[in-house]
Design an enzyme around this catalytic site. Structure first.
Site, PDB file in Angstrom:
ATOM      1  N   CYS A 181       0.840  -1.191   0.000  1.00 23.92           N
ATOM      2  CA  CYS A 181       0.000   0.000   0.000  1.00 23.92           C
ATOM      3  C   CYS A 181       0.882   1.250   0.000  1.00 23.92           C
ATOM      4  O   CYS A 181       1.793   1.364   0.828  1.00 23.92           O
ATOM      5  CB  CYS A 181      -0.912  -0.006   1.225  1.00 23.92           C
ATOM      6  SG  CYS A 181      -1.860   1.524   1.414  1.00 23.92           S
ATOM      7  N   ASP A 188       0.083  -6.181   0.168  1.00 17.41           N
ATOM      8  CA  ASP A 188      -1.094  -6.606  -0.591  1.00 17.41           C
ATOM      9  C   ASP A 188      -0.723  -7.891  -1.327  1.00 17.41           C
ATOM     10  O   ASP A 188       0.149  -7.884  -2.197  1.00 17.41           O
ATOM     11  CB  ASP A 188      -1.514  -5.534  -1.605  1.00 17.41           C
ATOM     12  CG  ASP A 188      -2.003  -4.259  -0.940  1.00 17.41           C
ATOM     13  OD1 ASP A 188      -2.713  -4.363   0.076  1.00 17.41           O
ATOM     14  OD2 ASP A 188      -1.675  -3.162  -1.439  1.00 17.41           O
TER      15      ASP A 188
END
Length: 274
Positions: A181, A188
């Protein structure tokens, strides 16, 4: 608005009374310009969002639940920042609505306004939960390859193809996609499916390229668009489709799909890690 101005990564006051103002739009334009995408998009597609923590009250005060699915067109000018989406959906918790259809229509109106385009919304009621089966991407697994790599930032030079040979059609899959992120630095985790028609792509190079996102910072949609563009430029497929499905965070998963030829929108399959 920029990601730095969003509620992501900051302490937030949670409200359980419906509040559409919680939605925080982020323009797609800046991230696209950074990788050479202008007003004329080289693809079309959708971002599929699934929300697993949606609840509201019926007219008699009894809690209701549903799984929500959103289809955001890739040509929308904005995306919705994920934490603001979570806060927005959480604001339904102590608000009474006449019906599930009213909830759906309310969400559709608000999210479409935030994205600047019509967003399709589907709510799956509890009696339909049994239909939500797990699947896996179809295609040849790149993860079977035993290889060395030490590149953990996106490097398109890893991509090569047999440009002088006859075209092939392949569907290639990897579960080793990871990015971070850009606001919080949180990982992620994702899986990616690449279908193409054109010069055969070197499998080892493609896997190394996918792995090279491991220390990259970017939103899900931006990563998929960069993958699409890099493969298109380096390997010159006539047809290309890239579909990634990320694990959920904050009760949401995000699954971008991009293609340059006519395809039906992909199934909203739920992978094992989701």
């Amino acid at each position: 608005m920029t990601p730095e101005q969003s509620p992501l990564g900051k302490p937030s006051a949670y409200t359980e009374q419906y509040d559409a103002s919680l939605l925080f739009p982020i323009a797609r334009k800046n991230a696209r310009e950074a990788i050479g995408i202008g007003a004329q998009l080289p693809f079309f597609g959708t971002d599929i969002w699934n929300a697993y923590e949606l609840s509201w009250l019926n007219a008699r005060g009894k809690p209701q639940i549903a799984v929500a699915t959103f289809f955001v067109p890739a040509d929308s000018p904005n995306i919705v920042e994920s934490k603001s989406f979570k806060l927005y959906l959480g604001s339904f918790a102590q608000t009474a609505f006449e019906s599930m259809e009213t909830v759906r229509d309310t969400i559709k109106r608000d999210v479409s306004a935030s994205c600047g385009a019509t967003v399709s919304v589907h709510l799956t009621a509890p009696y339909e939960f049994g239909k939500l089966q797990m699947e896996e991407f179809e295609g040849l697994s790149l993860d079977r390859l035993d290889l060395d790599t030490d590149v953990y930032h996106p490097d398109a030079s890893l991509l090569t193809a047999a440009l002088d040979e006859a075209p092939v059609e392949e569907t290639l899959v990897s579960n080793l996609l990871k990015s971070n992120c850009p606001v919080t630095g949180q990982p992620d985790w994702g899986s990616v499916q690449i279908h193409y028609v054109g010069p055969q792509i070197d499998h080892a190079g493609l896997l190394r390229y996918i792995i090279s996102y491991r220390n990259h910072t970017g939103f899900h949609e931006q990563c998929v668009e960069k993958i699409f563009l890099d493969v298109l430029k380096a390997c010159k497929p006539v047809k290309l489709a890239v579909y990634a499905r990320y694990t959920r965070r904050g009760g949401l998963d995000i699954n971008p799909f991009r293609t340059n030829y006519n395809l039906p929108m992909p199934d909203n399959m739920r992978l094992a890690r989701q």
